[in-house]
Design a protein around this motif. Structure first.
Motif, mmCIF file in Angstrom:
data_model
loop_
_atom_site.group_PDB
_atom_site.id
_atom_site.type_symbol
_atom_site.label_atom_id
_atom_site.label_comp_id
_atom_site.label_asym_id
_atom_site.label_seq_id
_atom_site.Cartn_x
_atom_site.Cartn_y
_atom_site.Cartn_z
ATOM 1 N N ASN A 6 0.821 -1.213 0.000
ATOM 2 C CA ASN A 6 0.000 0.000 0.000
ATOM 3 C C ASN A 6 0.863 1.275 0.000
ATOM 4 O OD1 ASN A 6 0.690 0.680 2.667
ATOM 5 N ND2 ASN A 6 -1.112 -0.352 3.538
ATOM 6 N N ASP A 7 0.192 2.411 0.078
ATOM 7 C CA ASP A 7 0.864 3.702 -0.094
ATOM 8 C C ASP A 7 1.857 4.054 1.011
ATOM 9 O OD1 ASP A 7 -0.537 4.050 -2.403
ATOM 10 O OD2 ASP A 7 -2.002 5.464 -1.581
ATOM 11 N N ASP A 8 1.883 3.258 2.093
ATOM 12 C CA ASP A 8 2.860 3.531 3.145
ATOM 13 C C ASP A 8 4.263 3.077 2.757
ATOM 14 O OD1 ASP A 8 0.893 4.614 4.771
ATOM 15 O OD2 ASP A 8 0.495 2.734 5.823
ATOM 16 N N CYS A 9 4.399 2.403 1.615
ATOM 17 C CA CYS A 9 5.707 1.932 1.146
ATOM 18 C C CYS A 9 6.675 3.107 0.984
ATOM 19 C CB CYS A 9 5.528 1.226 -0.208
ATOM 20 S SG CYS A 9 7.060 0.705 -1.003
ATOM 21 N N THR A 10 7.919 2.882 1.479
ATOM 22 C CA THR A 10 8.957 3.904 1.351
ATOM 23 C C THR A 10 9.988 3.519 0.294
ATOM 24 O OG1 THR A 10 10.318 2.895 3.069
ATOM 25 C CG2 THR A 10 8.696 4.535 3.791
ATOM 26 N N ALA A 11 9.702 2.467 -0.466
ATOM 27 C CA ALA A 11 10.605 1.990 -1.527
ATOM 28 C C ALA A 11 11.999 1.690 -0.984
ATOM 29 C CB ALA A 11 10.668 3.001 -2.684
ATOM 30 N N CYS A 12 12.030 1.023 0.188
ATOM 31 C CA CYS A 12 13.324 0.759 0.849
ATOM 32 C C CYS A 12 14.062 -0.422 0.226
ATOM 33 C CB CYS A 12 13.117 0.507 2.329
ATOM 34 S SG CYS A 12 12.389 -1.117 2.709
ATOM 35 N N ASP A 13 13.351 -1.274 -0.534
ATOM 36 C CA ASP A 13 13.963 -2.413 -1.249
ATOM 37 C C ASP A 13 14.150 -3.665 -0.382
ATOM 38 O OD1 ASP A 13 14.940 -2.989 -3.997
ATOM 39 O OD2 ASP A 13 16.796 -3.504 -2.973
ATOM 40 N N ALA A 14 13.729 -3.631 0.893
ATOM 41 C CA ALA A 14 13.987 -4.775 1.786
ATOM 42 C C ALA A 14 13.252 -6.036 1.358
ATOM 43 C CB ALA A 14 13.588 -4.408 3.213
ATOM 44 N N CYS A 15 12.109 -5.916 0.703
ATOM 45 C CA CYS A 15 11.254 -7.076 0.433
ATOM 46 C C CYS A 15 11.614 -7.839 -0.830
ATOM 47 C CB CYS A 15 9.805 -6.626 0.340
ATOM 48 S SG CYS A 15 9.516 -5.387 -0.963
ATOM 49 N N VAL A 16 12.400 -7.255 -1.709
ATOM 50 C CA VAL A 16 12.625 -7.870 -3.023
ATOM 51 C C VAL A 16 13.373 -9.195 -2.912
ATOM 52 C CG1 VAL A 16 13.811 -7.596 -5.235
ATOM 53 C CG2 VAL A 16 12.496 -5.708 -4.281
ATOM 54 N N GLU A 17 14.494 -9.179 -2.222
ATOM 55 C CA GLU A 17 15.348 -10.367 -2.178
ATOM 56 C C GLU A 17 14.708 -11.545 -1.432
ATOM 57 O OE1 GLU A 17 17.327 -11.736 0.468
ATOM 58 O OE2 GLU A 17 18.072 -13.277 -0.928
ATOM 59 N N PRO A 18 13.979 -11.321 -0.315
ATOM 60 C CA PRO A 18 13.419 -12.470 0.403
ATOM 61 C C PRO A 18 12.292 -13.199 -0.329
ATOM 62 C CG PRO A 18 13.587 -10.553 1.846
ATOM 63 C CD PRO A 18 13.832 -10.085 0.448
ATOM 64 N N CYS A 19 11.688 -12.615 -1.332
ATOM 65 C CA CYS A 19 10.547 -13.251 -2.004
ATOM 66 C C CYS A 19 10.999 -14.482 -2.783
ATOM 67 C CB CYS A 19 9.869 -12.268 -2.959
ATOM 68 S SG CYS A 19 8.497 -13.050 -3.852
ATOM 69 N N ASN A 21 9.452 -16.053 -4.988
ATOM 70 C CA ASN A 21 8.852 -16.134 -6.324
ATOM 71 C C ASN A 21 9.219 -14.964 -7.231
ATOM 72 O OD1 ASN A 21 7.573 -18.393 -5.310
ATOM 73 N ND2 ASN A 21 5.710 -17.287 -4.781
ATOM 74 N N GLN A 22 10.152 -14.145 -6.804
ATOM 75 C CA GLN A 22 10.516 -12.940 -7.573
ATOM 76 C C GLN A 22 9.265 -12.151 -7.961
ATOM 77 O OE1 GLN A 22 12.366 -16.026 -8.799
ATOM 78 N NE2 GLN A 22 13.570 -15.432 -7.025
ATOM 79 N N ALA A 23 8.342 -12.012 -6.986
ATOM 80 C CA ALA A 23 7.056 -11.361 -7.272
ATOM 81 C C ALA A 23 7.092 -9.849 -7.075
ATOM 82 C CB ALA A 23 5.977 -11.963 -6.379
ATOM 83 N N ILE A 24 8.161 -9.348 -6.447
ATOM 84 C CA ILE A 24 8.179 -7.926 -6.070
ATOM 85 C C ILE A 24 9.171 -7.167 -6.938
ATOM 86 C CG2 ILE A 24 8.465 -6.277 -4.189
ATOM 87 C CD1 ILE A 24 7.968 -8.591 -2.227
ATOM 88 N N THR A 25 8.693 -6.050 -7.495
ATOM 89 C CA THR A 25 9.562 -5.213 -8.320
ATOM 90 C C THR A 25 9.388 -3.751 -7.919
ATOM 91 O OG1 THR A 25 7.832 -5.135 -10.008
ATOM 92 C CG2 THR A 25 9.585 -6.746 -10.332
ATOM 93 N N ALA A 26 10.385 -2.964 -8.265
ATOM 94 C CA ALA A 26 10.328 -1.536 -7.992
ATOM 95 C C ALA A 26 9.363 -0.888 -8.967
ATOM 96 C CB ALA A 26 11.716 -0.924 -8.135
ATOM 97 N N GLY A 27 8.311 -0.264 -8.424
ATOM 98 C CA GLY A 27 7.404 0.487 -9.272
ATOM 99 C C GLY A 27 7.689 1.966 -9.109
ATOM 100 N N SER A 28 6.789 2.788 -9.554
ATOM 101 C CA SER A 28 6.994 4.227 -9.422
ATOM 102 C C SER A 28 5.704 4.863 -8.902
ATOM 103 C CB SER A 28 7.369 4.816 -10.778
ATOM 104 O OG SER A 28 7.552 6.193 -10.681
ATOM 105 N N PRO A 29 5.690 5.377 -7.663
ATOM 106 C CA PRO A 29 6.841 5.555 -6.767
ATOM 107 C C PRO A 29 7.037 4.410 -5.783
ATOM 108 C CG PRO A 29 4.969 6.737 -5.876
ATOM 109 C CD PRO A 29 4.500 6.086 -7.158
ATOM 110 N N ILE A 30 6.079 3.485 -5.668
ATOM 111 C CA ILE A 30 6.210 2.435 -4.652
ATOM 112 C C ILE A 30 6.411 1.077 -5.315
ATOM 113 C CG2 ILE A 30 4.864 3.708 -2.937
ATOM 114 C CD1 ILE A 30 2.503 1.792 -3.562
ATOM 115 N N TYR A 31 6.825 0.102 -4.500
ATOM 116 C CA TYR A 31 7.072 -1.237 -5.005
ATOM 117 C C TYR A 31 5.741 -1.960 -5.278
ATOM 118 C CZ TYR A 31 12.118 -1.041 -4.443
ATOM 119 O OH TYR A 31 13.433 -0.737 -4.603
ATOM 120 N N VAL A 32 5.816 -2.996 -6.119
ATOM 121 C CA VAL A 32 4.610 -3.666 -6.589
ATOM 122 C C VAL A 32 4.775 -5.181 -6.463
ATOM 123 C CG1 VAL A 32 3.110 -4.023 -8.589
ATOM 124 C CG2 VAL A 32 4.223 -1.814 -8.267
ATOM 125 N N ILE A 33 3.688 -5.854 -6.022
ATOM 126 C CA ILE A 33 3.667 -7.319 -5.999
ATOM 127 C C ILE A 33 2.843 -7.815 -7.184
ATOM 128 C CG2 ILE A 33 2.868 -9.365 -4.750
ATOM 129 C CD1 ILE A 33 3.389 -7.849 -2.140
#
Ligand code: SF4
Length: 81
Positions: A6-19, A21-33
């Motif tokens: 949700n919109d509280d995302c700060t785009a910190c990048d912490a969630c990408v590597e632990p997934c 399924n490679q389901a998380i990518t950097a969107g603009s402005p927040i990350y997306v599943i």
């Protein structure tokens, strides 16, 4: 069901590597599943790994993508063959 960021995302990048399924990518402005890839970690882990690492608590269930545990397991298996 898949999870969403949700919109509280700060785009910190912490969630990408632990997934698993490679389901998380950097969107603009927040990350997306990608709901086609998120299994709530069913098939790989006991708990959603992205929620565990998110410092902003911004990863929540996506009401648009209701799925049973069986459907999530089947999705995981189709992703990982
Ligand atoms: Fe990836 Fe698991 Fe988070 Fe879904 S719940 S986006 S599969 S880390």
């Amino acid at each position: 069901m898949a999870l969403m960021i949700n919109d509280d995302c700060t785009a910190c990048d912490a969630c990408v590597e632990p997934c698993p399924n490679q389901a998380i990518t950097a969107g603009s402005p927040i990350y997306v599943i990608d709901p086609a890839k998120c299994t709530e970690c069913v098939g790989a882990h006991d708990e959603p790994q992205c929620i565990d690492v998110c410092p902003a608590d911004c990863i929540v269930p996506d009401p648009m993508h209701e799925e049973s545990p069986e459907q999530l397991k089947a999705k995981y298996e189709s992703l990982h063959g």
